[in-house]
Scaffold this motif. Structure first.
Motif, PDB file in Angstrom:
ATOM      1  N   LEU A  28       0.822  -1.214   0.000  1.00 12.34           N
ATOM      2  CA  LEU A  28       0.000   0.000   0.000  1.00 12.34           C
ATOM      3  C   LEU A  28       0.852   1.259   0.000  1.00 12.34           C
ATOM      4  O   LEU A  28       0.393   2.325  -0.410  1.00 12.34           O
ATOM      5  CB  LEU A  28      -0.955   0.009   1.195  1.00 12.34           C
ATOM      6  N   GLU A  29       2.093   1.156   0.459  1.00 13.29           N
ATOM      7  CA  GLU A  29       3.018   2.289   0.511  1.00 13.29           C
ATOM      8  C   GLU A  29       4.127   2.176  -0.538  1.00 13.29           C
ATOM      9  O   GLU A  29       5.065   2.975  -0.530  1.00 13.29           O
ATOM     10  CB  GLU A  29       3.658   2.374   1.904  1.00 13.29           C
ATOM     11  N   LEU A  30       4.028   1.192  -1.430  1.00 17.53           N
ATOM     12  CA  LEU A  30       5.096   0.903  -2.381  1.00 17.53           C
ATOM     13  C   LEU A  30       4.826   1.535  -3.745  1.00 17.53           C
ATOM     14  O   LEU A  30       3.796   1.288  -4.363  1.00 17.53           O
ATOM     15  CB  LEU A  30       5.248  -0.613  -2.539  1.00 17.53           C
ATOM     16  N   LEU A  31       5.788   2.340  -4.186  1.00 21.72           N
ATOM     17  CA  LEU A  31       5.746   2.937  -5.522  1.00 21.72           C
ATOM     18  C   LEU A  31       6.794   2.245  -6.386  1.00 21.72           C
ATOM     19  O   LEU A  31       7.895   1.940  -5.909  1.00 21.72           O
ATOM     20  CB  LEU A  31       6.051   4.430  -5.456  1.00 21.72           C
ATOM     21  N   VAL A  32       6.456   2.011  -7.649  1.00 26.48           N
ATOM     22  CA  VAL A  32       7.378   1.330  -8.560  1.00 26.48           C
ATOM     23  C   VAL A  32       7.487   2.149  -9.847  1.00 26.48           C
ATOM     24  O   VAL A  32       6.591   2.109 -10.689  1.00 26.48           O
ATOM     25  CB  VAL A  32       6.895  -0.105  -8.878  1.00 26.48           C
ATOM     26  N   PRO A  33       8.576   2.908  -9.993  1.00 32.46           N
ATOM     27  CA  PRO A  33       8.789   3.629 -11.255  1.00 32.46           C
ATOM     28  C   PRO A  33       8.957   2.654 -12.417  1.00 32.46           C
ATOM     29  O   PRO A  33       9.557   1.580 -12.259  1.00 32.46           O
ATOM     30  CB  PRO A  33      10.083   4.404 -11.005  1.00 32.46           C
ATOM     31  N   THR A  34       8.435   3.025 -13.569  1.00 33.45           N
ATOM     32  CA  THR A  34       8.506   2.133 -14.725  1.00 33.45           C
ATOM     33  C   THR A  34       9.944   1.787 -15.098  1.00 33.45           C
ATOM     34  O   THR A  34      10.202   0.682 -15.588  1.00 33.45           O
ATOM     35  CB  THR A  34       7.773   2.731 -15.941  1.00 33.45           C
ATOM     36  N   ILE A  35      10.884   2.684 -14.854  1.00 32.01           N
ATOM     37  CA  ILE A  35      12.276   2.379 -15.208  1.00 32.01           C
ATOM     38  C   ILE A  35      12.822   1.225 -14.370  1.00 32.01           C
ATOM     39  O   ILE A  35      13.667   0.451 -14.826  1.00 32.01           O
ATOM     40  CB  ILE A  35      13.184   3.625 -15.131  1.00 32.01           C
ATOM     41  N   ILE A  36      12.303   1.061 -13.138  1.00 30.44           N
ATOM     42  CA  ILE A  36      12.723  -0.067 -12.311  1.00 30.44           C
ATOM     43  C   ILE A  36      12.121  -1.365 -12.861  1.00 30.44           C
ATOM     44  O   ILE A  36      12.792  -2.402 -12.880  1.00 30.44           O
ATOM     45  CB  ILE A  36      12.356   0.165 -10.829  1.00 30.44           C
ATOM     46  N   LEU A  37      10.880  -1.316 -13.340  1.00 28.16           N
ATOM     47  CA  LEU A  37      10.301  -2.492 -14.017  1.00 28.16           C
ATOM     48  C   LEU A  37      11.197  -2.916 -15.179  1.00 28.16           C
ATOM     49  O   LEU A  37      11.491  -4.101 -15.358  1.00 28.16           O
ATOM     50  CB  LEU A  37       8.902  -2.177 -14.551  1.00 28.16           C
ATOM     51  N   TYR A  38      11.606  -1.950 -15.975  1.00 32.69           N
ATOM     52  CA  TYR A  38      12.479  -2.203 -17.125  1.00 32.69           C
ATOM     53  C   TYR A  38      13.774  -2.885 -16.686  1.00 32.69           C
ATOM     54  O   TYR A  38      14.159  -3.928 -17.227  1.00 32.69           O
ATOM     55  CB  TYR A  38      12.790  -0.882 -17.840  1.00 32.69           C
ATOM     56  N   GLU A  39      14.450  -2.278 -15.696  1.00 33.31           N
ATOM     57  CA  GLU A  39      15.749  -2.800 -15.279  1.00 33.31           C
ATOM     58  C   GLU A  39      15.643  -4.211 -14.699  1.00 33.31           C
ATOM     59  O   GLU A  39      16.444  -5.085 -15.032  1.00 33.31           O
ATOM     60  CB  GLU A  39      16.399  -1.865 -14.254  1.00 33.31           C
ATOM     61  N   VAL A  40      14.661  -4.441 -13.841  1.00 34.61           N
ATOM     62  CA  VAL A  40      14.510  -5.754 -13.207  1.00 34.61           C
ATOM     63  C   VAL A  40      14.110  -6.799 -14.249  1.00 34.61           C
ATOM     64  O   VAL A  40      14.661  -7.905 -14.275  1.00 34.61           O
ATOM     65  CB  VAL A  40      13.512  -5.697 -12.037  1.00 34.61           C
ATOM     66  N   PHE A  41      13.160  -6.465 -15.118  1.00 36.65           N
ATOM     67  CA  PHE A  41      12.754  -7.410 -16.158  1.00 36.65           C
ATOM     68  C   PHE A  41      13.959  -7.815 -17.002  1.00 36.65           C
ATOM     69  O   PHE A  41      14.173  -9.004 -17.275  1.00 36.65           O
ATOM     70  CB  PHE A  41      11.663  -6.803 -17.052  1.00 36.65           C
ATOM     71  N   LYS A  42      14.758  -6.860 -17.405  1.00 36.21           N
ATOM     72  CA  LYS A  42      15.910  -7.127 -18.265  1.00 36.21           C
ATOM     73  C   LYS A  42      16.907  -8.067 -17.589  1.00 36.21           C
ATOM     74  O   LYS A  42      17.363  -9.040 -18.197  1.00 36.21           O
ATOM     75  CB  LYS A  42      16.589  -5.808 -18.638  1.00 36.21           C
ATOM     76  N   VAL A  43      17.246  -7.791 -16.330  1.00 35.06           N
ATOM     77  CA  VAL A  43      18.232  -8.618 -15.622  1.00 35.06           C
ATOM     78  C   VAL A  43      17.688 -10.026 -15.373  1.00 35.06           C
ATOM     79  O   VAL A  43      18.374 -11.018 -15.634  1.00 35.06           O
ATOM     80  CB  VAL A  43      18.655  -7.946 -14.289  1.00 35.06           C
ATOM     81  N   VAL A  44      16.459 -10.124 -14.883  1.00 34.51           N
ATOM     82  CA  VAL A  44      15.891 -11.443 -14.590  1.00 34.51           C
ATOM     83  C   VAL A  44      15.711 -12.238 -15.879  1.00 34.51           C
ATOM     84  O   VAL A  44      15.991 -13.442 -15.921  1.00 34.51           O
ATOM     85  CB  VAL A  44      14.570 -11.326 -13.796  1.00 34.51           C
ATOM     86  N   CYS A  45      15.284 -11.586 -16.943  1.00 32.14           N
ATOM     87  CA  CYS A  45      15.116 -12.266 -18.238  1.00 32.14           C
ATOM     88  C   CYS A  45      16.454 -12.816 -18.733  1.00 32.14           C
ATOM     89  O   CYS A  45      16.527 -13.966 -19.179  1.00 32.14           O
ATOM     90  CB  CYS A  45      14.524 -11.289 -19.252  1.00 32.14           C
ATOM     91  N   ARG A  46      17.497 -12.027 -18.616  1.00 30.79           N
ATOM     92  CA  ARG A  46      18.826 -12.457 -19.047  1.00 30.79           C
ATOM     93  C   ARG A  46      19.335 -13.623 -18.198  1.00 30.79           C
ATOM     94  O   ARG A  46      19.918 -14.567 -18.716  1.00 30.79           O
ATOM     95  CB  ARG A  46      19.810 -11.280 -18.972  1.00 30.79           C
ATOM     96  N   GLN A  47      19.085 -13.563 -16.883  1.00 33.87           N
ATOM     97  CA  GLN A  47      19.636 -14.577 -15.982  1.00 33.87           C
ATOM     98  C   GLN A  47      18.790 -15.840 -15.879  1.00 33.87           C
ATOM     99  O   GLN A  47      19.326 -16.930 -15.743  1.00 33.87           O
ATOM    100  CB  GLN A  47      19.824 -13.989 -14.584  1.00 33.87           C
TER     101      GLN A  47
END
Length: 126
Positions: free
Chosen positions: A30-49
């Motif tokens: 409820l207090e968590l904000l997620v900037p779209t650039i963080i979605l991008y970065e995490v998706f990219k790293v997890v997808c690669r690994q």
């Protein structure tokens, strides 16, 4: 409000040595904000690994928080912060998003060390 940067999410997902440092903000969606650039970065790293399925699962969890898109006001503040603090573009966008939303930024990225509004945890050795 809280923002956990990419390094925090990745540490948490991999159950790294600092994972517990990020459990508090990640546990309060409820207090968590997620900037779209963080979605991008995490998706990219997890997808690669670990592949696309794992990356989609990770970002589905992230989207339980409130997604914050890059606006023109955040972009302009980010540019100023990048110049003033001498931090890279993605980091400045994350910091500007935190400042714009009165959020604490949780991180283990040393680019943020010593900056106001940041909870910095030095990377632990595994």
């Amino acid at each position: 409000m809280n923002i956990v940067d990419s390094s925090g999410w990745l540490e948490y997902f991999s159950d790294g040595p600092n994972a517990d440092c990020f459990a508090e903000p990640l546990g309060n969606v409820l207090e968590l904000l997620v900037p779209t650039i963080i979605l991008y970065e995490v998706f990219k790293v997890v997808c690669r690994q670990r592949g696309e399925d794992s990356a989609l699962q990770a970002t589905a969890l992230m989207q339980q928080g409130r997604i914050i898109e890059l606006s023109s006001s955040i972009a302009l503040l980010a540019a100023k912060l990048s110049l003033d603090a001498k931090i890279p573009m993605a980091d400045s966008i994350i910091l500007a998003t935190a400042q714009t939303n009165d959020a604490i930024l949780w991180t283990q990225d040393n680019d943020f060390e010593g900056l106001a509004g940041v909870r910095y945890f030095p990377k632990a050795s595994s």
